[in-house]
Design an enzyme around this catalytic site. Structure first.
Site, PDB file in Angstrom:
ATOM      1  N   HIS A 197      -0.202 -11.869   1.756  1.00 37.32           N
ATOM      2  CA  HIS A 197      -1.212 -11.243   0.803  1.00 37.32           C
ATOM      3  C   HIS A 197      -1.915 -11.777  -0.495  1.00 37.32           C
ATOM      4  CE1 HIS A 197      -1.752  -6.629   0.184  1.00 37.32           C
ATOM      5  NE2 HIS A 197      -3.110  -7.238  -0.133  1.00 37.32           N
ATOM      6  N   TYR A 257       0.928  -1.345   0.193  1.00 41.19           N
ATOM      7  CA  TYR A 257       0.070   0.375  -0.101  1.00 41.19           C
ATOM      8  C   TYR A 257       0.646   1.148  -0.202  1.00 41.19           C
ATOM      9  CZ  TYR A 257      -3.553  -3.085   1.490  1.00 41.19           C
ATOM     10  OH  TYR A 257      -4.521  -4.038   1.798  1.00 41.19           O
ATOM     11  N   PRO A 303     -15.903  -5.236   3.344  1.00 41.84           N
ATOM     12  CA  PRO A 303     -17.558  -5.669   3.660  1.00 41.84           C
ATOM     13  C   PRO A 303     -18.074  -4.277   3.193  1.00 41.84           C
ATOM     14  CG  PRO A 303     -16.321  -4.501   5.605  1.00 41.84           C
ATOM     15  CD  PRO A 303     -15.224  -3.912   4.258  1.00 41.84           C
ATOM     16  N   LEU A 304     -18.158  -3.626   2.813  1.00 47.00           N
ATOM     17  CA  LEU A 304     -19.161  -2.272   2.303  1.00 47.00           C
ATOM     18  C   LEU A 304     -19.056  -2.348   0.705  1.00 47.00           C
ATOM     19  CD1 LEU A 304     -18.692   0.323   4.527  1.00 47.00           C
ATOM     20  CD2 LEU A 304     -20.601  -1.837   4.303  1.00 47.00           C
ATOM     21  N   ARG A 352     -15.937  -1.869  -1.821  1.00 48.55           N
ATOM     22  CA  ARG A 352     -16.243  -0.999  -1.930  1.00 48.55           C
ATOM     23  C   ARG A 352     -16.104   0.422  -1.866  1.00 48.55           C
ATOM     24  NH1 ARG A 352     -11.080  -2.872  -2.139  1.00 48.55           N
ATOM     25  NH2 ARG A 352     -10.557  -5.051  -3.557  1.00 48.55           N
ATOM     26  N   GLY A 353     -17.462   0.971  -0.849  1.00 51.78           N
ATOM     27  CA  GLY A 353     -18.266   1.584  -0.932  1.00 51.78           C
ATOM     28  C   GLY A 353     -19.226   2.003  -1.531  1.00 51.78           C
TER      29      GLY A 353
END
Length: 373
Positions: free
Chosen positions: A169, A103, A249-250, A252-253
């Protein structure tokens, strides 16, 4: 800060002090659920109930924080907004902070290391290795030598002598997973890592890895739009005593109803290439989200809160890490931990989001090649 927010912040500080005093954060004491309940005071109103990060790992609040977007991937971050979000996270008692060496090409770990200087015991830090970025792309490296070199680099960037949870990862099929886990186990024995995890690994891989060394956590995308882990992965984690840590969990918005289609996203927003955000797919997915928003409105909460509350009800070993760099969104995410849904409400949500309902895959075909399905 209004009175309600001040109350929640004060409660979060008290919770941190209570946990730090008991040594549960930094030592990862192995307590049974009954012992933990007896040792800890009652959860203050407005704070998140605790869940265990692996069979013998530390107790952490039920909702963690994904930090990826604080460095890149969702457009250029606002440093002041990131600071406010991290401040709010610690004030409200969020402890599990999730990063990775890829990241920002190490920048995200450096960000957390600098932020946590002098308050390292207030957080449970998870990071990942294995995705090697190059000028023209990236590849996966799970070799034992790379595992140990990557860990040393992450420790330096994080400014710590021990990583709480160290994940692979991605899985490299060219090298035996047993060799990789052996190297990770060496890091545990050396005191450089407290617990090990896997990200986007198939059940068969997890079983092979767990036979070498206990797997404390499995991180995989899971949301109302990506329910496939319910078939094998979530039950397997419960069986072996691992936490299941859903990322995105959303979706990605998208489940929060606050994103734009791919053709309206900036060039530096990686969702621009994701199939679910492409014209056509996006509009069909948003039609489902609009119905979900009506459910949330009837429940007098945000769509994000409702989506996470549904997810948390899938098992006490689930600890989602919704990513955000917005303090207000963080508050909505945390509210899910205390939102109780009835059986009828859960059934209605699952009728709206049956397995496979999403239009478009969660990654491009190229990216899916590195994900074990």
């Amino acid at each position: 800060m209004n009175e309600e927010m001040k109350h929640v912040a004060d409660a979060g500080r008290r919770r941190l002090l209570q946990l730090s005093a008991l040594g549960l954060l930094s030592q990862g004491l192995a307590l049974s659920p009954a012992q933990a309940a007896a040792a800890l005071p009652a959860t203050p109103a407005g704070t998140s109930p605790l869940r265990r990060l692996g069979a013998s790992g530390p107790l952490v609040p039920a909702v963690g924080l994904g930090c990826m977007g604080m460095s890149e991937f969702y457009g250029a971050p606002d440093a002041r907004a990131v600071q406010r979000t991290l401040d709010a996270a610690l004030e409200r008692g969020v402890m599990l902070l999730d990063s990775a060496d890829m990241y920002g090409s190490g920048a995200n770990e450096q960000l957390l290391g600098q932020y946590l200087r002098g308050r390292r015991s207030h957080a449970v830090v998870a990071t990942k290795f294995g995705i090697v970025r190059e000028q023209k792309g990236w590849h996966v490296n799970n070799t034992p030598a790379y595992v140990k070199a990557a860990c040393e680099a992450s420790l330096r960037r994080l400014g710590t002598d021990c990583i709480d949870v160290y994940y692979a990862h991605r899985i490299d099929p060219q090298h035996p997973v047993e060799d990789m886990i052996g190297a990770m186990a060496d890091l545990v024995r050396a005191g450089k890592v407290r617990a090990i995890g896997l990200s986007e690994a198939a059940p068969a891989t997890i079983r092979r890895a767990h036979a070498v060394h206990p797997i404390a956590a499995v991180e995989t995308e899971y949301s109302l739009f990506s329910r496939e882990p319910e078939r094998e992965l979530i039950p397997l984690c419960a069986e072996i005593g691992a936490a299941f840590v859903p990322y995105a969990p959303l979706s990605r918005g998208m489940l929060g109803g606050q994103v734009a289609p791919a053709n309206a996203l900036g060039a530096d927003d990686f969702r621009k290439n994701l199939p679910r955000f492409q014209p056509g797919n996006f509009q069909r997915n948003q039609a489902i989200v609009a119905e979900f928003a009506e459910m949330a409105q009837r429940r007098q909460c945000s769509s994000a809160t409702l989506a996470l509350a549904w997810l948390l009800g899938k098992g006490q070993h689930l600890i989602p890490i919704p990513g955000t760099r917005n303090a207000a969104h963080l508050a909505e995410n945390m509210a899910a931990a205390t939102l109780q849904l009835s059986g009828e409400e859960r059934a209605a949500i699952e009728r709206l989001f049956p397995v496979g309902v999403a239009h478009g895959k969660r990654y491009t075909d190229k990216e899916l090649k590195t994900v074990e399905l």
